[in-house]
Design a protein around this motif. Structure first.
Motif, PDB file in Angstrom:
ATOM      1  N   LEU A  42       0.791  -1.223   0.000  1.00 50.58           N
ATOM      2  CA  LEU A  42       0.000   0.000   0.000  1.00 50.58           C
ATOM      3  C   LEU A  42       0.826   1.277   0.000  1.00 50.58           C
ATOM      4  O   LEU A  42       0.360   2.309  -0.485  1.00 50.58           O
ATOM      5  CB  LEU A  42      -0.948   0.007   1.203  1.00 50.58           C
ATOM      6  CG  LEU A  42      -2.416  -0.304   0.885  1.00 50.58           C
ATOM      7  CD1 LEU A  42      -3.239  -0.391   2.157  1.00 50.58           C
ATOM      8  CD2 LEU A  42      -2.997   0.723  -0.065  1.00 50.58           C
ATOM      9  N   THR A  43       2.023   1.238   0.547  1.00 49.79           N
ATOM     10  CA  THR A  43       2.821   2.467   0.580  1.00 49.79           C
ATOM     11  C   THR A  43       3.109   2.956  -0.836  1.00 49.79           C
ATOM     12  O   THR A  43       2.975   4.151  -1.133  1.00 49.79           O
ATOM     13  CB  THR A  43       4.128   2.260   1.355  1.00 49.79           C
ATOM     14  OG1 THR A  43       4.822   1.108   0.834  1.00 49.79           O
ATOM     15  CG2 THR A  43       3.851   2.019   2.834  1.00 49.79           C
ATOM     16  N   GLY A  44       3.499   2.036  -1.708  1.00 50.49           N
ATOM     17  CA  GLY A  44       3.740   2.410  -3.093  1.00 50.49           C
ATOM     18  C   GLY A  44       2.466   2.779  -3.828  1.00 50.49           C
ATOM     19  O   GLY A  44       2.447   3.712  -4.648  1.00 50.49           O
ATOM     20  N   MET A  45       1.388   2.081  -3.554  1.00 44.86           N
ATOM     21  CA  MET A  45       0.113   2.366  -4.211  1.00 44.86           C
ATOM     22  C   MET A  45      -0.398   3.752  -3.847  1.00 44.86           C
ATOM     23  O   MET A  45      -0.950   4.462  -4.688  1.00 44.86           O
ATOM     24  CB  MET A  45      -0.898   1.284  -3.831  1.00 44.86           C
ATOM     25  CG  MET A  45      -0.572  -0.078  -4.433  1.00 44.86           C
ATOM     26  SD  MET A  45      -1.427  -1.455  -3.621  1.00 44.86           S
ATOM     27  CE  MET A  45      -3.131  -1.052  -3.937  1.00 44.86           C
ATOM     28  N   LEU A  46      -0.215   4.136  -2.587  1.00 40.43           N
ATOM     29  CA  LEU A  46      -0.673   5.458  -2.157  1.00 40.43           C
ATOM     30  C   LEU A  46       0.229   6.579  -2.668  1.00 40.43           C
ATOM     31  O   LEU A  46      -0.195   7.736  -2.722  1.00 40.43           O
ATOM     32  CB  LEU A  46      -0.772   5.506  -0.635  1.00 40.43           C
ATOM     33  CG  LEU A  46      -1.986   4.781  -0.041  1.00 40.43           C
ATOM     34  CD1 LEU A  46      -1.850   4.646   1.469  1.00 40.43           C
ATOM     35  CD2 LEU A  46      -3.275   5.493  -0.409  1.00 40.43           C
ATOM     36  N   ALA A  47       1.463   6.245  -3.029  1.00 38.97           N
ATOM     37  CA  ALA A  47       2.365   7.244  -3.589  1.00 38.97           C
ATOM     38  C   ALA A  47       2.084   7.500  -5.065  1.00 38.97           C
ATOM     39  O   ALA A  47       2.517   8.510  -5.622  1.00 38.97           O
ATOM     40  CB  ALA A  47       3.816   6.793  -3.413  1.00 38.97           C
ATOM     41  N   ALA A  48       1.341   6.567  -5.697  1.00 39.78           N
ATOM     42  CA  ALA A  48       1.012   6.704  -7.120  1.00 39.78           C
ATOM     43  C   ALA A  48      -0.247   7.544  -7.293  1.00 39.78           C
ATOM     44  O   ALA A  48      -1.023   7.735  -6.352  1.00 39.78           O
ATOM     45  CB  ALA A  48       0.814   5.313  -7.724  1.00 39.78           C
ATOM     46  N   PRO A  49      -0.477   8.060  -8.505  1.00 38.23           N
ATOM     47  CA  PRO A  49      -1.706   8.833  -8.751  1.00 38.23           C
ATOM     48  C   PRO A  49      -2.953   8.006  -8.480  1.00 38.23           C
ATOM     49  O   PRO A  49      -2.983   6.794  -8.729  1.00 38.23           O
ATOM     50  CB  PRO A  49      -1.597   9.199 -10.238  1.00 38.23           C
ATOM     51  CG  PRO A  49      -0.136   9.116 -10.551  1.00 38.23           C
ATOM     52  CD  PRO A  49       0.407   8.018  -9.690  1.00 38.23           C
ATOM     53  N   ALA A  50      -3.994   8.641  -7.985  1.00 36.32           N
ATOM     54  CA  ALA A  50      -5.244   7.952  -7.669  1.00 36.32           C
ATOM     55  C   ALA A  50      -6.085   7.770  -8.929  1.00 36.32           C
ATOM     56  O   ALA A  50      -6.276   8.724  -9.697  1.00 36.32           O
ATOM     57  CB  ALA A  50      -6.036   8.732  -6.636  1.00 36.32           C
ATOM     58  N   PRO A  51      -6.602   6.574  -9.174  1.00 42.94           N
ATOM     59  CA  PRO A  51      -7.556   6.390 -10.268  1.00 42.94           C
ATOM     60  C   PRO A  51      -8.817   7.221 -10.012  1.00 42.94           C
ATOM     61  O   PRO A  51      -9.116   7.567  -8.866  1.00 42.94           O
ATOM     62  CB  PRO A  51      -7.868   4.884 -10.217  1.00 42.94           C
ATOM     63  CG  PRO A  51      -6.741   4.277  -9.434  1.00 42.94           C
ATOM     64  CD  PRO A  51      -6.314   5.321  -8.459  1.00 42.94           C
ATOM     65  N   PRO A  52      -9.578   7.519 -11.058  1.00 44.63           N
ATOM     66  CA  PRO A  52     -10.745   8.395 -10.876  1.00 44.63           C
ATOM     67  C   PRO A  52     -11.870   7.772 -10.064  1.00 44.63           C
ATOM     68  O   PRO A  52     -12.613   8.482  -9.378  1.00 44.63           O
ATOM     69  CB  PRO A  52     -11.197   8.699 -12.303  1.00 44.63           C
ATOM     70  CG  PRO A  52     -10.636   7.577 -13.129  1.00 44.63           C
ATOM     71  CD  PRO A  52      -9.345   7.199 -12.474  1.00 44.63           C
TER      72      PRO A  52
END
Length: 222
Positions: free
Chosen positions: A52-62
């Protein structure tokens, strides 16, 4: 979010305590998630906890496209995906040092918890499968991974299950879709989780009762 986050923290903290007690001989034991050893299964759980740390650092899907139960849909677990998952566990295990096992896992889950705490509750993330999910729903899948694989580790180590009540509640709710367990089964949450994830075999009458109750079957690595 808060019940799911509390379940994640409780289950990860308990697993950290277990990891601190392991000796070298424990890590080579076989598990019921073949071909993984205890070391390889721990590595798999460690990696999953830290995603999740990497996922939250990436842009959020719409927008979200799948919930936690959908994440465990059987269609996405193709032979190639499964083979990559197994190989990944083995590669990650090669970097596992027993002396630092507990502290490394502790750092990983606490970093995830901190990232979740800092994110908006309606945040959407994209998974390694390409799914767009609400943060709460993806964190629910992490509770499943740590809790259910904790049962696998307990079995491999010859220990009683250490599944925490908060994690058991989150996993059971996901498995049943919030429906009540048929009274004739007489299952507690631990039995429900073991039976409906394939850790303990279902009898024919049990399967019929579960099917009639409309539970959603999850597909994920044994």
């Amino acid at each position: 979010m808060e019940p799911v986050r509390a379940a994640f923290s409780a289950e990860c903290a308990r697993l950290t305590e277990i990891l601190a007690e392991l000796v070298d001989a424990d890590l080579g034991r076989p598990t019921d998630c073949p071909p993984w050893t205890v070391r390889e299964l721990i590595a798999h759980v460690h990696t999953g906890v830290g995603r999740l740390t990497g996922m939250l650092a990436a842009p959020a899907p719409p927008r979200a496209e799948v919930d936690a139960a959908g994440y465990f849909g059987g269609a996405k677990f193709t032979p190639q995906v499964d083979a990559d998952r197994i190989d990944g566990g083995r590669r990650d295990a090669a970097q596992v040092d027993r002396a630092g096992l507990a502290s490394a896992f502790d750092r990983a889950w606490r970093a995830t918890d901190a990232a979740v705490a800092a994110a908006p509750p309606d945040r959407v993330v994209r998974t390694r499968h390409g799914d767009a999910m609400r943060l709460t729903e993806f964190l629910r899948t992490r509770v499943v991974e740590v809790g259910v694989h904790g049962l696998d580790l307990a079995a491999a180590l010859g220990r009683p299950p250490w599944l925490t009540p908060p994690a058991a509640a989150v996993i059971a709710d996901l498995l049943t879709g919030g429906r009540p367990v048929p009274a004739e089964l007489g299952w507690d949450r631990l039995t429900l989780i073991r039976k409906t994830t394939g850790r303990v075999a279902l009898t024919a009458p049990e399967r019929a009762a579960v099917d009639a109750a409309g539970f959603r079957w999850l597909a994920f690595g044994r």
